[in-house]
Scaffold this motif. Structure first.
Motif, PDB file in Angstrom:
ATOM      1  N   PHE A 113       0.984  -1.330  -0.084  1.00 35.81           N
ATOM      2  CA  PHE A 113       0.030  -0.032   0.016  1.00 35.81           C
ATOM      3  C   PHE A 113       0.842   1.268   0.052  1.00 35.81           C
ATOM      4  CE2 PHE A 113      -3.659  -2.208   0.939  1.00 35.81           C
ATOM      5  CZ  PHE A 113      -3.362  -3.109   1.965  1.00 35.81           C
ATOM      6  N   THR A 114       0.298   2.176  -0.582  1.00 36.99           N
ATOM      7  CA  THR A 114       0.903   3.669  -0.355  1.00 36.99           C
ATOM      8  C   THR A 114      -0.135   4.369   0.306  1.00 36.99           C
ATOM      9  OG1 THR A 114       2.226   3.331  -2.196  1.00 36.99           O
ATOM     10  CG2 THR A 114       1.880   5.573  -1.471  1.00 36.99           C
ATOM     11  N   LEU A 115      -0.167   5.334   1.030  1.00 34.26           N
ATOM     12  CA  LEU A 115      -0.988   6.250   1.809  1.00 34.26           C
ATOM     13  C   LEU A 115      -0.305   7.599   1.776  1.00 34.26           C
ATOM     14  CD1 LEU A 115      -1.687   4.103   4.983  1.00 34.26           C
ATOM     15  CD2 LEU A 115      -3.102   4.559   3.160  1.00 34.26           C
ATOM     16  N   TYR A 116      -1.157   8.595   1.329  1.00 34.09           N
ATOM     17  CA  TYR A 116      -0.664   9.806   1.118  1.00 34.09           C
ATOM     18  C   TYR A 116      -0.977  11.042   2.176  1.00 34.09           C
ATOM     19  CZ  TYR A 116       1.258   8.142  -3.407  1.00 34.09           C
ATOM     20  OH  TYR A 116       2.022   7.588  -4.258  1.00 34.09           O
ATOM     21  N   SER A 117      -2.388  10.742   2.685  1.00 35.54           N
ATOM     22  CA  SER A 117      -2.771  11.951   3.838  1.00 35.54           C
ATOM     23  C   SER A 117      -3.355  11.297   4.885  1.00 35.54           C
ATOM     24  CB  SER A 117      -3.476  12.986   2.972  1.00 35.54           C
ATOM     25  OG  SER A 117      -4.613  12.135   2.251  1.00 35.54           O
ATOM     26  N   ALA A 118      -3.375  12.040   5.946  1.00 36.03           N
ATOM     27  CA  ALA A 118      -3.891  11.539   7.179  1.00 36.03           C
ATOM     28  C   ALA A 118      -5.291  11.356   6.942  1.00 36.03           C
ATOM     29  CB  ALA A 118      -3.805  12.646   8.154  1.00 36.03           C
ATOM     30  N   GLY A 119      -6.020  10.191   7.481  1.00 40.51           N
ATOM     31  CA  GLY A 119      -7.406   9.829   7.294  1.00 40.51           C
ATOM     32  C   GLY A 119      -7.594   8.750   5.944  1.00 40.51           C
ATOM     33  N   GLU A 120      -6.612   8.618   4.971  1.00 36.22           N
ATOM     34  CA  GLU A 120      -6.685   7.922   4.212  1.00 36.22           C
ATOM     35  C   GLU A 120      -6.485   6.351   4.614  1.00 36.22           C
ATOM     36  OE1 GLU A 120      -3.772   8.732   1.023  1.00 36.22           O
ATOM     37  OE2 GLU A 120      -4.587   7.109  -0.233  1.00 36.22           O
ATOM     38  N   GLU A 121      -7.367   5.542   3.893  1.00 39.66           N
ATOM     39  CA  GLU A 121      -7.344   3.955   4.285  1.00 39.66           C
ATOM     40  C   GLU A 121      -7.445   3.226   2.816  1.00 39.66           C
ATOM     41  OE1 GLU A 121     -10.401   4.035   8.160  1.00 39.66           O
ATOM     42  OE2 GLU A 121     -10.767   3.024   6.379  1.00 39.66           O
ATOM     43  N   LYS A 122      -6.397   2.135   2.848  1.00 38.47           N
ATOM     44  CA  LYS A 122      -6.595   1.185   1.675  1.00 38.47           C
ATOM     45  C   LYS A 122      -6.772  -0.262   2.212  1.00 38.47           C
ATOM     46  CE  LYS A 122      -4.225   4.193  -1.416  1.00 38.47           C
ATOM     47  NZ  LYS A 122      -3.389   4.396  -2.296  1.00 38.47           N
ATOM     48  N   GLU A 123      -7.582  -1.031   1.401  1.00 36.78           N
ATOM     49  CA  GLU A 123      -7.570  -2.435   1.815  1.00 36.78           C
ATOM     50  C   GLU A 123      -7.259  -3.238   0.646  1.00 36.78           C
ATOM     51  OE1 GLU A 123     -12.052  -1.862   3.576  1.00 36.78           O
ATOM     52  OE2 GLU A 123     -11.264  -3.829   4.073  1.00 36.78           O
ATOM     53  N   LYS A 124      -6.771  -4.396   1.056  1.00 36.49           N
ATOM     54  CA  LYS A 124      -6.510  -5.353  -0.008  1.00 36.49           C
ATOM     55  C   LYS A 124      -6.552  -6.825   0.720  1.00 36.49           C
ATOM     56  CE  LYS A 124      -2.662  -7.092  -2.832  1.00 36.49           C
ATOM     57  NZ  LYS A 124      -1.207  -6.819  -3.217  1.00 36.49           N
ATOM     58  N   GLU A 125      -7.422  -7.763   0.296  1.00 38.86           N
ATOM     59  CA  GLU A 125      -7.636  -8.809   0.780  1.00 38.86           C
ATOM     60  C   GLU A 125      -8.115  -8.686   2.300  1.00 38.86           C
ATOM     61  OE1 GLU A 125      -5.949 -11.476  -2.622  1.00 38.86           O
ATOM     62  OE2 GLU A 125      -4.702 -11.453  -0.568  1.00 38.86           O
ATOM     63  N   ARG A 126      -7.263  -9.408   3.330  1.00 42.20           N
ATOM     64  CA  ARG A 126      -7.272  -9.442   4.754  1.00 42.20           C
ATOM     65  C   ARG A 126      -6.535  -8.420   5.298  1.00 42.20           C
ATOM     66  NH1 ARG A 126      -6.499 -14.229   2.775  1.00 42.20           N
ATOM     67  NH2 ARG A 126      -4.281 -14.424   3.055  1.00 42.20           N
ATOM     68  N   LEU A 127      -5.923  -7.225   4.564  1.00 46.09           N
ATOM     69  CA  LEU A 127      -5.059  -6.314   5.043  1.00 46.09           C
ATOM     70  C   LEU A 127      -5.867  -4.959   4.835  1.00 46.09           C
ATOM     71  CD1 LEU A 127      -1.711  -7.325   3.674  1.00 46.09           C
ATOM     72  CD2 LEU A 127      -2.634  -7.652   5.870  1.00 46.09           C
ATOM     73  N   LYS A 128      -5.567  -3.916   5.684  1.00 44.95           N
ATOM     74  CA  LYS A 128      -6.177  -2.652   5.762  1.00 44.95           C
ATOM     75  C   LYS A 128      -5.134  -1.757   6.464  1.00 44.95           C
ATOM     76  CE  LYS A 128      -9.738  -0.124   7.931  1.00 44.95           C
ATOM     77  NZ  LYS A 128     -10.988   0.068   8.412  1.00 44.95           N
ATOM     78  N   ALA A 129      -4.682  -0.613   5.600  1.00 38.52           N
ATOM     79  CA  ALA A 129      -3.739   0.121   6.181  1.00 38.52           C
ATOM     80  C   ALA A 129      -4.554   1.539   6.477  1.00 38.52           C
ATOM     81  CB  ALA A 129      -2.680   0.158   5.143  1.00 38.52           C
ATOM     82  N   THR A 130      -4.095   2.187   7.565  1.00 41.98           N
ATOM     83  CA  THR A 130      -4.689   3.538   7.697  1.00 41.98           C
ATOM     84  C   THR A 130      -3.493   4.470   7.970  1.00 41.98           C
ATOM     85  OG1 THR A 130      -5.080   2.784  10.128  1.00 41.98           O
ATOM     86  CG2 THR A 130      -6.583   2.368   8.500  1.00 41.98           C
ATOM     87  N   LEU A 131      -3.884   5.668   8.177  1.00 43.83           N
ATOM     88  CA  LEU A 131      -2.652   6.704   8.061  1.00 43.83           C
ATOM     89  C   LEU A 131      -3.297   8.070   9.010  1.00 43.83           C
ATOM     90  CD1 LEU A 131       0.418   7.544   7.470  1.00 43.83           C
ATOM     91  CD2 LEU A 131      -0.742   8.864   5.575  1.00 43.83           C
ATOM     92  N   THR A 132      -2.616   8.259  10.103  1.00 46.48           N
ATOM     93  CA  THR A 132      -2.854   9.538  10.882  1.00 46.48           C
ATOM     94  C   THR A 132      -1.584  10.499  10.677  1.00 46.48           C
ATOM     95  OG1 THR A 132      -1.576   8.886  12.817  1.00 46.48           O
ATOM     96  CG2 THR A 132      -3.985   8.168  12.596  1.00 46.48           C
ATOM     97  N   LYS A 133      -1.416  11.598  11.415  1.00 46.31           N
ATOM     98  CA  LYS A 133      -0.467  12.490  11.281  1.00 46.31           C
ATOM     99  C   LYS A 133       0.907  11.926  11.838  1.00 46.31           C
ATOM    100  CE  LYS A 133      -2.920  16.669  10.653  1.00 46.31           C
ATOM    101  NZ  LYS A 133      -3.336  18.144  10.988  1.00 46.31           N
ATOM    102  N   LYS A 134       0.739  10.879  12.747  1.00 47.70           N
ATOM    103  CA  LYS A 134       1.900  10.360  13.571  1.00 47.70           C
ATOM    104  C   LYS A 134       2.097   8.902  13.135  1.00 47.70           C
ATOM    105  CE  LYS A 134       1.576  13.812  17.436  1.00 47.70           C
ATOM    106  NZ  LYS A 134       1.582  13.877  18.823  1.00 47.70           N
ATOM    107  N   GLU A 135       1.180   8.133  12.805  1.00 50.54           N
ATOM    108  CA  GLU A 135       1.320   6.799  12.708  1.00 50.54           C
ATOM    109  C   GLU A 135       0.683   6.131  11.650  1.00 50.54           C
ATOM    110  OE1 GLU A 135       0.864   5.148  16.684  1.00 50.54           O
ATOM    111  OE2 GLU A 135      -1.059   6.281  16.594  1.00 50.54           O
ATOM    112  N   SER A 136       1.046   4.903  11.320  1.00 41.90           N
ATOM    113  CA  SER A 136       0.031   4.186  10.406  1.00 41.90           C
ATOM    114  C   SER A 136      -0.316   2.839  11.075  1.00 41.90           C
ATOM    115  CB  SER A 136       0.787   4.093   9.104  1.00 41.90           C
ATOM    116  OG  SER A 136       0.100   3.203   8.173  1.00 41.90           O
ATOM    117  N   PHE A 137      -1.334   2.166  10.640  1.00 38.98           N
ATOM    118  CA  PHE A 137      -1.597   0.968  11.169  1.00 38.98           C
ATOM    119  C   PHE A 137      -1.891   0.072  10.175  1.00 38.98           C
ATOM    120  CE2 PHE A 137      -1.962   1.625  15.735  1.00 38.98           C
ATOM    121  CZ  PHE A 137      -2.070   2.873  15.886  1.00 38.98           C
TER     122      PHE A 137
END
Lengths: 109, 113
Positions: free
Chosen positions: A48-72
């Protein structure tokens, strides 16, 4: 100094046991936050690539999220084939990727 | 398969020697990046080339150098090798200068004895 820190270093899950991996970053002027999967002895594989806080992306069993300080990276109902090292990287203003040390995920059947 | 190729896959050499690692980017990609991965340092960015020109430099030692040729393949030259240079060396490529996905090759495993 720009830095990316991942936790935990290692994570052992039972098949079907959902969890999250954390990536904290201090990268001035962050241009993008990248997640990769790496199998032993192989090159990192883009997730995944995330560019801005609040953005989320999913792929199969994985989901990535982004805040101003961290990503999960959330893993839902993982399977043994999800076992790998997951790497997080921040891109700085110069286009350089700064990688964390990775989280080694092991999923047992 | 990412489309990025690297040769050789494995390299064993002695201290003080010089080696050359080669990378061919994905078709259409203009940027090539070199990374070093060791157990204690993790993945470290070394250098980036964009369309033949050096664009960004990371933690690259003075004993190391790289170039990108007109056909866009790149070579990483490592000289006066030391035991501590033993590592996996990855090449990655992307379409432009940054803020895009970098696709990694399979790596070259270097062992310095």
């Amino acid at each position: 100094e720009d830095q990316v820190t991942q936790s935990p270093e290692a994570l052992r899950l039972q098949e079907g046991e959902s969890s999250s991996l954390n990536c904290s970053y201090t990268v001035s002027g962050l241009r993008g936050l990248f997640w990769y999967r790496q199998d032993p002895g192989k090159g990192p594989e883009f997730l995944f690539t995330l560019y801005s806080a609040g953005e989320e992306k999913e792929k199969e069993r994985l989901k990535a999220t982004l805040t101003k300080k961290e990503s999960f990276l959330h893993i839902t109902a993982p399977k043994p084939e999800d076992s790998a090292t997951y790497l997080c990287a921040g891109e700085d203003q110069g286009g350089k990727l700064i990688f964390g040390q990775g989280t080694e995920l092991s999923v047992k059947p | 398969d990412s489309g990025v190729t690297q040769t050789p896959k494995h390299l064993i050499t002695a201290t003080g020697q010089r080696v050359t690692l080669r990378c061919s980017p994905r078709s259409g990609d203009l940027s090539v990046y070199w990374y070093q991965q060791s157990l204690d340092q993790g993945l470290q960015f070394l250098i980036q080339y964009y369309n033949g020109e050096e664009r960004a430099k990371g933690n690259i030692l003075e004993r190391f150098s790289a170039q990108q040729f007109p056909d866009l393949h790149s070579e990483l030259n490592l000289s006066s090798l030391e035991l501590g240079d033993s590592a996996l060396y990855f090449c990655a490529s992307s379409v432009g200068r940054g803020r895009e996905t970098q696709y990694f090759g399979p790596g070259t495993r270097l062992l310095v004895l």
